[in-house]
Motif scaffolding. Structure first.
Motif, PDB file in Angstrom:
ATOM      1  N   SER A  44      46.652  56.706  69.016  1.00 35.75           N
ATOM      2  CA  SER A  44      45.187  56.871  68.912  1.00 35.75           C
ATOM      3  C   SER A  44      44.565  57.863  69.559  1.00 35.75           C
ATOM      4  CB  SER A  44      44.482  55.442  69.277  1.00 35.75           C
ATOM      5  OG  SER A  44      44.842  55.254  70.835  1.00 35.75           O
ATOM      6  N   ALA A  45      45.403  58.716  70.412  1.00 35.90           N
ATOM      7  CA  ALA A  45      44.752  59.808  71.223  1.00 35.90           C
ATOM      8  C   ALA A  45      44.427  60.973  70.103  1.00 35.90           C
ATOM      9  CB  ALA A  45      45.695  60.600  72.056  1.00 35.90           C
ATOM     10  N   PRO A  46      43.162  61.658  70.428  1.00 34.21           N
ATOM     11  CA  PRO A  46      42.896  62.749  69.597  1.00 34.21           C
ATOM     12  C   PRO A  46      43.602  63.951  69.695  1.00 34.21           C
ATOM     13  CG  PRO A  46      41.621  62.414  71.785  1.00 34.21           C
ATOM     14  CD  PRO A  46      42.425  61.415  71.500  1.00 34.21           C
ATOM     15  N   SER A  47      43.572  64.872  68.835  1.00 33.45           N
ATOM     16  CA  SER A  47      44.523  66.053  68.766  1.00 33.45           C
ATOM     17  C   SER A  47      44.336  66.857  70.021  1.00 33.45           C
ATOM     18  CB  SER A  47      44.319  66.925  67.455  1.00 33.45           C
ATOM     19  OG  SER A  47      45.133  68.024  67.384  1.00 33.45           O
ATOM     20  N   ARG A  48      45.423  67.380  70.513  1.00 36.43           N
ATOM     21  CA  ARG A  48      45.197  68.145  71.782  1.00 36.43           C
ATOM     22  C   ARG A  48      44.932  69.664  71.250  1.00 36.43           C
ATOM     23  NH1 ARG A  48      51.256  65.814  73.966  1.00 36.43           N
ATOM     24  NH2 ARG A  48      51.270  65.786  71.553  1.00 36.43           N
ATOM     25  N   GLY A  49      45.299  70.122  70.071  1.00 37.25           N
ATOM     26  CA  GLY A  49      44.686  71.304  69.608  1.00 37.25           C
ATOM     27  C   GLY A  49      43.333  71.478  69.567  1.00 37.25           C
ATOM     28  N   GLU A  50      42.467  70.248  69.461  1.00 37.34           N
ATOM     29  CA  GLU A  50      41.195  70.446  69.117  1.00 37.34           C
ATOM     30  C   GLU A  50      40.433  70.978  70.479  1.00 37.34           C
ATOM     31  OE1 GLU A  50      37.273  68.507  70.475  1.00 37.34           O
ATOM     32  OE2 GLU A  50      39.207  67.745  71.100  1.00 37.34           O
ATOM     33  N   PHE A  74      33.929  73.954  81.817  1.00 37.03           N
ATOM     34  CA  PHE A  74      34.974  73.385  80.999  1.00 37.03           C
ATOM     35  C   PHE A  74      35.930  72.482  81.778  1.00 37.03           C
ATOM     36  CE2 PHE A  74      38.491  73.130  78.034  1.00 37.03           C
ATOM     37  CZ  PHE A  74      38.007  72.883  76.682  1.00 37.03           C
ATOM     38  N   TYR A  75      36.269  72.992  82.933  1.00 38.71           N
ATOM     39  CA  TYR A  75      37.409  72.218  83.670  1.00 38.71           C
ATOM     40  C   TYR A  75      36.697  70.876  84.287  1.00 38.71           C
ATOM     41  CZ  TYR A  75      40.025  71.506  88.088  1.00 38.71           C
ATOM     42  OH  TYR A  75      40.778  70.894  88.974  1.00 38.71           O
ATOM     43  N   THR A  76      35.594  71.046  84.632  1.00 37.64           N
ATOM     44  CA  THR A  76      34.948  69.599  84.931  1.00 37.64           C
ATOM     45  C   THR A  76      35.030  68.715  83.723  1.00 37.64           C
ATOM     46  OG1 THR A  76      33.682  70.728  86.737  1.00 37.64           O
ATOM     47  CG2 THR A  76      32.882  68.598  85.954  1.00 37.64           C
ATOM     48  N   TRP A  77      34.810  69.257  82.585  1.00 41.79           N
ATOM     49  CA  TRP A  77      34.591  68.528  81.412  1.00 41.79           C
ATOM     50  C   TRP A  77      36.196  67.863  81.007  1.00 41.79           C
ATOM     51  CZ3 TRP A  77      37.320  68.037  76.871  1.00 41.79           C
ATOM     52  CH2 TRP A  77      36.701  67.241  75.741  1.00 41.79           C
ATOM     53  N   LEU A  78      37.223  68.596  81.464  1.00 40.49           N
ATOM     54  CA  LEU A  78      38.593  68.146  81.216  1.00 40.49           C
ATOM     55  C   LEU A  78      38.863  66.996  82.179  1.00 40.49           C
ATOM     56  CD1 LEU A  78      40.398  71.447  80.537  1.00 40.49           C
ATOM     57  CD2 LEU A  78      39.894  69.684  78.855  1.00 40.49           C
ATOM     58  N   GLN A  79      38.421  67.222  83.278  1.00 39.56           N
ATOM     59  CA  GLN A  79      38.701  66.286  84.404  1.00 39.56           C
ATOM     60  C   GLN A  79      38.086  64.983  83.867  1.00 39.56           C
ATOM     61  OE1 GLN A  79      37.061  68.513  87.913  1.00 39.56           O
ATOM     62  NE2 GLN A  79      39.182  68.195  88.707  1.00 39.56           N
ATOM     63  N   GLN A  80      37.100  64.834  83.326  1.00 35.92           N
ATOM     64  CA  GLN A  80      36.242  63.715  82.755  1.00 35.92           C
ATOM     65  C   GLN A  80      36.859  63.210  81.663  1.00 35.92           C
ATOM     66  OE1 GLN A  80      32.136  64.931  82.501  1.00 35.92           O
ATOM     67  NE2 GLN A  80      32.005  65.162  84.843  1.00 35.92           N
ATOM     68  N   HIS A  81      37.192  63.919  80.672  1.00 44.46           N
ATOM     69  CA  HIS A  81      37.828  63.581  79.523  1.00 44.46           C
ATOM     70  C   HIS A  81      39.298  63.802  79.214  1.00 44.46           C
ATOM     71  CE1 HIS A  81      33.557  63.051  78.408  1.00 44.46           C
ATOM     72  NE2 HIS A  81      33.423  63.934  79.108  1.00 44.46           N
ATOM     73  N   GLY A  82      39.890  64.358  80.100  1.00 47.09           N
ATOM     74  CA  GLY A  82      41.531  64.815  79.716  1.00 47.09           C
ATOM     75  C   GLY A  82      42.416  63.594  79.602  1.00 47.09           C
ATOM     76  N   GLN A  83      42.059  62.429  80.260  1.00 43.42           N
ATOM     77  CA  GLN A  83      43.074  61.407  80.243  1.00 43.42           C
ATOM     78  C   GLN A  83      43.164  60.900  78.764  1.00 43.42           C
ATOM     79  OE1 GLN A  83      45.518  61.176  82.365  1.00 43.42           O
ATOM     80  NE2 GLN A  83      44.421  62.552  83.490  1.00 43.42           N
ATOM     81  N   ALA A  84      42.201  60.924  77.948  1.00 36.41           N
ATOM     82  CA  ALA A  84      42.019  60.391  76.528  1.00 36.41           C
ATOM     83  C   ALA A  84      43.204  61.014  75.618  1.00 36.41           C
ATOM     84  CB  ALA A  84      40.825  60.512  75.995  1.00 36.41           C
ATOM     85  N   TYR A  85      43.786  62.314  76.107  1.00 30.03           N
ATOM     86  CA  TYR A  85      44.807  62.935  75.204  1.00 30.03           C
ATOM     87  C   TYR A  85      46.120  62.730  75.708  1.00 30.03           C
ATOM     88  CZ  TYR A  85      40.676  65.587  73.689  1.00 30.03           C
ATOM     89  OH  TYR A  85      39.357  65.702  73.210  1.00 30.03           O
ATOM     90  N   ASN A  86      46.993  62.917  74.886  1.00 33.94           N
ATOM     91  CA  ASN A  86      48.537  62.533  75.270  1.00 33.94           C
ATOM     92  C   ASN A  86      48.642  63.991  76.219  1.00 33.94           C
ATOM     93  OD1 ASN A  86      49.692  60.402  74.214  1.00 33.94           O
ATOM     94  ND2 ASN A  86      49.222  61.497  71.914  1.00 33.94           N
ATOM     95  N   GLY A  87      49.700  63.959  76.973  1.00 35.88           N
ATOM     96  CA  GLY A  87      50.074  64.992  78.006  1.00 35.88           C
ATOM     97  C   GLY A  87      50.021  66.390  77.556  1.00 35.88           C
ATOM     98  N   PHE A  88      49.080  67.134  78.353  1.00 35.11           N
ATOM     99  CA  PHE A  88      48.874  68.776  77.847  1.00 35.11           C
ATOM    100  C   PHE A  88      48.894  69.430  79.188  1.00 35.11           C
ATOM    101  CE2 PHE A  88      44.621  67.306  78.008  1.00 35.11           C
ATOM    102  CZ  PHE A  88      43.939  68.197  78.715  1.00 35.11           C
ATOM    103  N   ASN A  89      49.284  70.584  79.014  1.00 35.72           N
ATOM    104  CA  ASN A  89      48.531  71.968  79.947  1.00 35.72           C
ATOM    105  C   ASN A  89      47.641  72.699  79.235  1.00 35.72           C
ATOM    106  OD1 ASN A  89      50.593  70.990  82.238  1.00 35.72           O
ATOM    107  ND2 ASN A  89      52.153  71.898  80.647  1.00 35.72           N
TER     108      ASN A  89
END
Length: 255
Positions: free
Chosen positions: A77-83, A98-113
């Motif tokens: 169910s995770a959103p696309s990481r390419g998005e 954007f880094y702060t946004w990733l900290q807040q929302h990044g866990q919704a995605y499968n593992g990524f760098n």
């Protein structure tokens, strides 16, 4: 999944050099390097299944690249990481925002760098731990684990590209693509255990991956000069083709 080698702020004349392989399932529909019709300020390949990308750069110098972090289980169910890449490229947030946004929302995605910012102001984020924040100058290697993780292909590639990137003025794209084409697999005792089984770990240990139905789909080389001159080359393997773009970065922000 991908592997990137980058020289960041090591050379006064060329603050950023990136050489990378993109690995993906053969059946996944993909467009090679092009200026996007719906977002004409973005240059990059495109995942035609979800609409995102693994790498891109804009006419004003915003750039981003992403690798999957090989960790299981995956959430269907995770959103696309390419998005995430296209979100940054098409946005106006500063890298720290954007880094702060990733900290807040990044866990919704499968593992990524994710690497994002500009040629002289890059940031790094991983939603699976390890290094985060402004990228320090130097030579870095990134695959499907933490930044500069000591996977054999990352260690060997960093050593090889340290030599290649030491002479950016004369380094040719052919030399880069040849280096990215290394198919050596490594001894079992050197391999990580990421949950895919030993046979697949062997195949994935190569810099250039060639497995049934999965492997390296393209290689690309980005070169940005201190004058804002951008050269980007891509070699696609399925089907075989080559694309090259060069342009001068525009000052200011996206139109």
């Amino acid at each position: 999944m991908c592997t990137l080698l980058l020289s960041y702020r090591q050379h006064e004349q060329f603050p950023l050099l990136i050489a990378a392989n993109r690995d993906e399932f053969h059946q996944r529909p993909t467009r090679s390097l092009h200026w996007w019709e719906d977002k004409p300020h973005i240059l990059g390949g495109r995942d035609e299944q979800e609409g995102g990308t693994w790498f891109g750069i804009t006419r004003h110098g915003r750039l981003a690249a992403l690798t999957n972090f090989r960790i299981f289980p995956l959430l269907d169910s995770a959103p696309s990481r390419g998005e995430l890449v296209s979100r940054f490229l098409d946005g106006s947030q500063e890298p720290q925002e954007f880094y702060t946004w990733l900290q807040q929302h990044g866990q919704a995605y499968n593992g990524f760098n994710m690497l994002f910012g500009s040629a002289d102001h890059l940031w790094f984020y991983s939603n699976r731990g390890g290094f985060e924040g402004p990228l320090p100058p130097g030579l870095h290697g990134l695959s499907n684990a933490s930044l500069n993780e000591a996977w054999p292909k990352v260690v060997d590639s960093r050593r090889h590209f340290a030599d290649l990137f030491s002479r950016p003025e004369t380094l040719s794209e052919e030399e880069v693509f040849e280096a990215l084409g290394k198919r050596q697999q490594y001894a079992d005792h050197l391999l990580p255990d990421t949950g895919v089984g030993l046979e697949k770990e062997r195949g994935l240990s190569a810099l250039f991956i060639d497995l049934p139905g999965y492997g390296t789909r393209c290689s690309w080389y980005l070169k940005v000069s201190h004058r804002g001159e951008v050269e980007l080359s891509e070699r696609t393997y399925l089907p075989p083709s080559e694309q090259r773009e060069s342009f001068q970065l525009k000052p200011g922000k996206e139109d």
